[in-house]
Design a protein around this motif. Sequence first.
Motif, PDB file in Angstrom:
ATOM      1  N   ARG A  78      61.191 -10.959 -49.850  1.00 42.40           N
ATOM      2  CA  ARG A  78      60.154 -11.110 -50.885  1.00 42.40           C
ATOM      3  C   ARG A  78      58.858 -11.667 -50.303  1.00 42.40           C
ATOM      4  O   ARG A  78      57.774 -11.307 -50.739  1.00 42.40           O
ATOM      5  CB  ARG A  78      60.656 -12.021 -52.006  1.00 42.40           C
ATOM      6  CG  ARG A  78      61.657 -11.342 -52.886  1.00 42.40           C
ATOM      7  CD  ARG A  78      61.957 -12.191 -54.118  1.00 42.40           C
ATOM      8  NE  ARG A  78      63.003 -11.557 -54.880  1.00 42.40           N
ATOM      9  CZ  ARG A  78      64.201 -12.073 -55.071  1.00 42.40           C
ATOM     10  NH1 ARG A  78      64.500 -13.259 -54.581  1.00 42.40           N
ATOM     11  NH2 ARG A  78      65.091 -11.423 -55.770  1.00 42.40           N
TER      12      ARG A  78
ATOM     13  N   ALA B 251      57.355   3.260 -49.222  1.00 42.38           N
ATOM     14  CA  ALA B 251      57.387   1.832 -49.569  1.00 42.38           C
ATOM     15  C   ALA B 251      56.050   1.344 -50.119  1.00 42.38           C
ATOM     16  O   ALA B 251      55.989   0.320 -50.794  1.00 42.38           O
ATOM     17  CB  ALA B 251      57.777   1.003 -48.349  1.00 42.38           C
TER      18      ALA B 251
ATOM     19  N   ILE C 286      63.247  -5.768 -46.239  1.00 39.34           N
ATOM     20  CA  ILE C 286      62.003  -6.493 -46.499  1.00 39.34           C
ATOM     21  C   ILE C 286      62.295  -7.680 -47.412  1.00 39.34           C
ATOM     22  O   ILE C 286      62.821  -7.506 -48.510  1.00 39.34           O
ATOM     23  CB  ILE C 286      60.950  -5.566 -47.146  1.00 39.34           C
ATOM     24  CG1 ILE C 286      60.711  -4.321 -46.277  1.00 39.34           C
ATOM     25  CG2 ILE C 286      59.646  -6.328 -47.378  1.00 39.34           C
ATOM     26  CD1 ILE C 286      59.858  -3.250 -46.937  1.00 39.34           C
TER      27      ILE C 286
ATOM     28  N   ARG D  10      58.282  -7.960 -50.263  1.00 40.58           N
ATOM     29  CA  ARG D  10      58.974  -6.938 -51.055  1.00 40.58           C
ATOM     30  C   ARG D  10      58.617  -7.051 -52.531  1.00 40.58           C
ATOM     31  O   ARG D  10      58.582  -8.127 -53.094  1.00 40.58           O
ATOM     32  CB  ARG D  10      60.489  -7.082 -50.885  1.00 40.58           C
ATOM     33  CG  ARG D  10      61.275  -5.999 -51.625  1.00 40.58           C
ATOM     34  CD  ARG D  10      62.766  -6.162 -51.453  1.00 40.58           C
ATOM     35  NE  ARG D  10      63.265  -7.206 -52.332  1.00 40.58           N
ATOM     36  CZ  ARG D  10      63.940  -8.268 -51.942  1.00 40.58           C
ATOM     37  NH1 ARG D  10      64.208  -8.468 -50.683  1.00 40.58           N
ATOM     38  NH2 ARG D  10      64.350  -9.151 -52.809  1.00 40.58           N
TER      39      ARG D  10
ATOM     40  N   ASP E 252      61.328  -1.709 -51.099  1.00 39.18           N
ATOM     41  CA  ASP E 252      62.436  -1.498 -50.159  1.00 39.18           C
ATOM     42  C   ASP E 252      63.487  -0.670 -50.892  1.00 39.18           C
ATOM     43  O   ASP E 252      64.178  -1.159 -51.773  1.00 39.18           O
ATOM     44  CB  ASP E 252      63.011  -2.838 -49.715  1.00 39.18           C
ATOM     45  CG  ASP E 252      63.988  -2.716 -48.555  1.00 39.18           C
ATOM     46  OD1 ASP E 252      64.562  -1.625 -48.367  1.00 39.18           O
ATOM     47  OD2 ASP E 252      64.169  -3.715 -47.843  1.00 39.18           O
TER      48      ASP E 252
ATOM     49  N   LEU F  76      68.775  -4.375 -47.979  1.00 37.19           N
ATOM     50  CA  LEU F  76      67.361  -4.732 -47.984  1.00 37.19           C
ATOM     51  C   LEU F  76      66.898  -5.178 -46.602  1.00 37.19           C
ATOM     52  O   LEU F  76      67.563  -5.971 -45.935  1.00 37.19           O
ATOM     53  CB  LEU F  76      67.100  -5.840 -48.998  1.00 37.19           C
ATOM     54  CG  LEU F  76      67.330  -5.457 -50.464  1.00 37.19           C
ATOM     55  CD1 LEU F  76      67.128  -6.670 -51.359  1.00 37.19           C
ATOM     56  CD2 LEU F  76      66.422  -4.317 -50.880  1.00 37.19           C
TER      57      LEU F  76
ATOM     58  N   SER G  88      59.609  -7.040 -56.116  1.00 35.75           N
ATOM     59  CA  SER G  88      60.892  -7.388 -56.733  1.00 35.75           C
ATOM     60  C   SER G  88      60.904  -7.149 -58.240  1.00 35.75           C
ATOM     61  O   SER G  88      61.783  -7.638 -58.927  1.00 35.75           O
ATOM     62  CB  SER G  88      61.235  -8.848 -56.423  1.00 35.75           C
ATOM     63  OG  SER G  88      60.216  -9.696 -56.889  1.00 35.75           O
TER      64      SER G  88
END
Length: 157
Positions: free
Chosen positions: A91, A27, A89, A49, A82, A87, A51
């Motif tokens: 944002r 990650a 995690i 996270r 992630d 999901l 994105s």
Amino acid sequence: MSDKKSLLEKVTPKAVLKAKTVEAKRAIIKDCLGEGIIGIWEFPCRIGRESRIHLVKGKQVIAERHKLSDDSKPNNDIYLVDNGDLLHISREHLQIEKDESGYILTDRHSACGITINDEVIGGQDKGANHLLKDGDFIRIGAENSPYLFEFISLENI
């Protein structure tokens, strides 16, 4: 000698997050210290996270992060990828701060919450705070999340 001491203070993080699982190591985007270790040089430290991931010819590629202006700050100081089907995690997942009482971990209104050692905090977009100690284990996401890190303070050693 004081130049060396000053230099050492600048390059040594105040704390680290050490990945404890293979998924946690994967990650990490910016693994500046190697061995699945993320350095934290400033507090508060915001984690969330990544994105900007797209598939290009079957491979994950991170797109360029566009800044709104030269003085705009990103939403997070540390971004994690992630890779799960579900999901874990968010944002904007958590923040680690330091004050006179010590380190404080704050759930930033994440969907899945955080488990510190065996205690679940936050989740369901409600947020929460927890006193964080050296050696605590932080599971980012639901209780079955594979994203497990150890918090290690490097201050006052």
